[in-house]
Design an enzyme around this catalytic site. Structure first.
Site, PDB file in Angstrom:
ATOM      1  N   GLY A  32      36.011  36.829  40.876  1.00 38.96           N
ATOM      2  CA  GLY A  32      35.840  36.849  42.329  1.00 38.96           C
ATOM      3  C   GLY A  32      35.353  35.525  42.874  1.00 38.96           C
ATOM      4  O   GLY A  32      35.836  35.035  43.904  1.00 38.96           O
ATOM      5  N   CYS A  33      34.400  34.929  42.196  1.00 37.28           N
ATOM      6  CA  CYS A  33      33.833  33.654  42.650  1.00 37.28           C
ATOM      7  C   CYS A  33      34.862  32.542  42.550  1.00 37.28           C
ATOM      8  O   CYS A  33      34.935  31.663  43.417  1.00 37.28           O
ATOM      9  CB  CYS A  33      32.580  33.325  41.853  1.00 37.28           C
ATOM     10  SG  CYS A  33      31.271  34.541  42.101  1.00 37.28           S
ATOM     11  N   THR A  34      35.674  32.581  41.509  1.00 36.28           N
ATOM     12  CA  THR A  34      36.732  31.587  41.356  1.00 36.28           C
ATOM     13  C   THR A  34      37.767  31.752  42.471  1.00 36.28           C
ATOM     14  O   THR A  34      38.177  30.764  43.090  1.00 36.28           O
ATOM     15  CB  THR A  34      37.393  31.699  39.969  1.00 36.28           C
ATOM     16  OG1 THR A  34      36.395  31.451  38.968  1.00 36.28           O
ATOM     17  CG2 THR A  34      38.528  30.701  39.812  1.00 36.28           C
TER      18      THR A  34
END
Length: 158
Positions: free
Chosen positions: A43-45
């Site tokens: 998700g962060c990527t």
């Protein structure tokens, strides 16, 4: 915690560019601070890569993008290199700044209440006031477009 209309909390954090960053460094410019849980996670990527793809559009709008997580500088350096991120990442290892922005605390994950990083974003005006706050971002991959849409809406209102 909802910060819109309030003075943005001050901060002093180390950045991936080797400098120490404070809120005052951005006075006179629009700052987008996006808080995220962890480097190199799906998700962060997706969120960081989404912001990277739109980076030049944000720059054209006079906006500075900065990411904040608890990760170390070493982790940030790898994240930036792996995904060619064109913006600075700040390290908040004890989550002190994240807490002042409501980006760290109690959250429900997979039906279980935990304490941790909360994906959220604030837009800070040139005079240090929070003009937009997404206190909880549900879909990381779609969020950068929503932030850009906010700026397009602002531009139409001028």
């Amino acid at each position: 915690m909802f910060l819109e209309g309030q003075k943005a909390p001050d901060f002093r954090l180390k950045g991936s560019d080797g400098k120490e960053h404070t809120l005052a460094d951005y006075r006179g410019r629009i700052l987008v601070l996006f808080f995220y849980p962890r480097d190199n996670t799906p998700g962060c990527t997706a969120e960081a890569v989404g912001f990277a793809k739109l980076h030049s559009l944000f720059e054209q709008l006079g906006t500075v993008l900065v990411g904040v997580s608890k990760d170390s500088m070493k982790s940030h350096d790898k994240f930036i290199a792996d995904f060619k991120l064109p913006f600075t990442l700040l390290s908040d290892p004890d989550a002190a700044v994240m807490k002042t922005y409501g980006a760290y605390g109690e959250k429900v994950q997979y039906g279980k209440t935990t304490i941790g990083s909360i994906r959220s974003t604030v837009v800070i005006s040139p005079d240090g006031i929070v003009i937009k706050h997404w206190p909880k971002v549900a879909k990381a991959s779609e969020h950068p477009d929503k932030v850009l849409d906010f700026f397009k809406m602002l531009a139409k209102g001028r």
